[in-house]
Design a protein around this motif. Structure first.
Motif, short mmCIF file in Angstrom:
data_model
loop_
_atom_site.label_atom_id
_atom_site.label_comp_id
_atom_site.label_asym_id
_atom_site.label_seq_id
_atom_site.Cartn_x
_atom_site.Cartn_y
_atom_site.Cartn_z
N ARG A 186 28.24 24.84 12.27
CA ARG A 186 27.90 23.48 11.86
C ARG A 186 26.67 22.98 12.62
O ARG A 186 25.79 22.33 12.04
CB ARG A 186 29.09 22.56 12.09
CG ARG A 186 28.89 21.14 11.54
CD ARG A 186 30.20 20.35 11.53
NE ARG A 186 30.73 20.18 12.87
CZ ARG A 186 31.85 20.79 13.32
NH1 ARG A 186 32.51 21.62 12.53
NH2 ARG A 186 32.28 20.58 14.55
N ASN A 187 26.59 23.29 13.91
CA ASN A 187 25.44 22.86 14.70
C ASN A 187 24.14 23.49 14.20
O ASN A 187 23.09 22.86 14.22
CB ASN A 187 25.65 23.23 16.17
CG ASN A 187 26.68 22.35 16.84
OD1 ASN A 187 26.87 21.19 16.47
ND2 ASN A 187 27.37 22.89 17.84
N LEU A 188 24.21 24.75 13.75
CA LEU A 188 23.01 25.42 13.26
C LEU A 188 22.56 24.87 11.91
O LEU A 188 21.37 24.89 11.59
CB LEU A 188 23.26 26.92 13.17
CG LEU A 188 23.45 27.67 14.49
CD1 LEU A 188 23.64 29.15 14.23
CD2 LEU A 188 22.26 27.45 15.41
N ARG A 189 23.52 24.38 11.12
CA ARG A 189 23.16 23.86 9.79
C ARG A 189 22.54 22.46 9.86
O ARG A 189 21.76 22.09 9.00
CB ARG A 189 24.39 23.84 8.88
CG ARG A 189 24.84 25.22 8.41
CD ARG A 189 25.79 25.08 7.24
NE ARG A 189 26.98 24.34 7.62
CZ ARG A 189 28.13 24.90 8.02
NH1 ARG A 189 28.21 26.23 8.10
NH2 ARG A 189 29.16 24.16 8.33
N HIS A 190 22.92 21.70 10.89
CA HIS A 190 22.46 20.32 10.96
C HIS A 190 21.02 20.26 11.45
O HIS A 190 20.65 20.92 12.42
CB HIS A 190 23.35 19.51 11.91
CG HIS A 190 24.69 19.21 11.32
ND1 HIS A 190 25.65 18.48 11.98
CD2 HIS A 190 25.24 19.54 10.13
CE1 HIS A 190 26.73 18.37 11.22
NE2 HIS A 190 26.50 19.01 10.09
#
Length: 412
Positions: A186-190
């Motif tokens: 999720r952190n990489l997508r944001h």
């Protein structure tokens, strides 16, 4: 000079001021380690299976493994480079990911000092798993690097320490991965980074971007890879393996001028024992015992095979051209015609690990498995096992016993 009100304890959030720390940076490193450590664990288990530890007590340095040996299987002889590839990947990858591991530990170090130590039962379990994860990672990588460098400064045998440590570490790693991988993705997508306890409330001025820091870590890994991989893969000069004990030039020239693990002198082998007038190979089996001089062995049918030597420390040789008597022909001499059984091999070496070794029936039966008397067209040198040594396809180097004195065929 720190401000008068600057936090002085590592348990204070403001103590850690690097602007690099944050969910995105930690997530990138974590996902790289997720893949790398999984490959390391699998190749480590495969390496352990290659020793055939459930075949004979002499092969098993972890006798209390219990259910941890559930995956063991009879080690194959094809392809003949199998162990060389597996152990080359295991050691080279392990050294290559060290900068990534250190960067990941640096990125989450504030959490190791966070207070209170446990806010709930779930938080306490997470902290315990984190301690096991960090401690296990340091233990596994430190003992692995020391083993590669042949520095046995730790207490006890490397094999059980590394084996049991791997299971403890990987169990904590799996628990941590299950908890953190969804968050990392999720952190990489944001596009905008979520704030958490890794982000300093009073960050210092940045001197490098996070992407620049990742390039620095990747460059360190690439440097370690380039200075290690040459010891175990063809196509690169061995002299490029500057950080490997078996890097650099080959020891000498000529047919016997390739890498060795231990010299005859180190093993305590003396010329009076290996002289043709004194040395006899004792072979025992179903029909009794025979004693064979080297001249008598040379009168038996000789065969050749091109096989490498590959050791647990990650180094290996290219295929060498071995010539000698097939193991299955020696088994036939003592009454084991047809399908040969297992064999227990003993060396003239009187002390040290793996001065004795057991080989499975499928290894004995392979036509490339030899009691080698020659290598690359020349008589074996003392350091390569004169007057005779074992060479088996795909077997770890320590099972290719040198200075063979006795062979006992039978079910082990």
């Amino acid at each position: 000079m720190p401000a008068p009100d600057a936090p002085r304890l590592p348990s204070s959030p403001g103590f850690w001021r690097s602007p690099l720390r944050g969910p995105w940076f930690t997530s990138v490193l974590g996902l790289v380690l997720l893949v790398g450590i999984t490959v390391l664990f699998v190749t480590g288990l495969v390496s352990y299976a290659a020793y055939n530890p459930d075949l004979s007590p002499v092969n098993d340095t972890t006798p209390d493994k219990g259910i941890l040996g559930f995956y063991l299987f009879s080690w194959p002889t094809d392809p003949h480079w199998l162990y060389r590839l597996n152990q080359g990947v295991h050691v080279t990858l392990g050294i290559t990911v060290i900068p990534v591991l250190l960067a990941k530990l640096w990125s989450v170090v504030p959490r190791l000092f966070a207070l209170p130590p446990a806010r709930s039962l779930a938080h306490a379990l997470e902290r315990i798993s984190l301690l096991l994860l960090v401690g296990g990672a340091l233990f596994e990588f430190v003992t692995g690097v020391l083993n590669v460098q042949l520095d046995y400064v730790f207490p006890g045998s490397f094999y059980p320490l590394h084996f049991y440590g791997a299971w403890v570490f990987f169990a904590a790693f799996i628990a941590h991965a299950l908890l953190k991988t969804p968050t990392a993705l999720r952190n990489l997508r944001h596009l905008r980074e979520e704030k958490n306890d890794l982000v300093s409330p009073r960050p210092a001025e940045p001197t490098v971007s996070r992407r620049g820091a990742l390039w620095f870590v990747g460059g360190g890994s690439l440097l370690l890879f380039a200075t290690t991989v040459g010891q175990n893969f063809d196509g690169l000069p061995r002299r490029t393996a500057l950080l490997a004990p078996h890097g650099g030039a080959d020891p000498g020239s000529g047919p016997n001028g390739f890498q060795i693990n231990k010299t005859a002198r180190y093993a305590g082998i003396v010329a009076t024992e290996t002289h043709e007038d004194a040395w006899r190979l004792v072979v025992t089996g179903r029909s009794g015992t025979v004693r064979l001089s080297r001249d008598r062995l040379l009168q038996l049918p000789l065969h050749s095979a091109a096989l490498p030597i590959a050791c647990v420390e990650g180094w290996s040789t290219s295929d060498q051209w071995w010539r000698g008597v097939r193991l299955r022909d020696l088994a036939a001499l003592v009454g084991h015609d047809g399908d040969p059984p297992d064999v227990f091999v003993e060396s003239l070496q009187r002390s040290g690990a793996f001065r004795r070794a057991a080989l499975r029936a499928n290894q004995v039966a392979d036509p490339r498995s030899l009691l080698a008397l020659y290598v690359n067209g020349e008589q074996l040198s003392p350091d390569h096992g004169y007057p005779a040594r074992i060479i088996v396809p795909a077997a770890p180097g320590v099972l290719n016993t040198k200075w063979v004195a006795r062979m006992t065929f039978g079910d082990l």
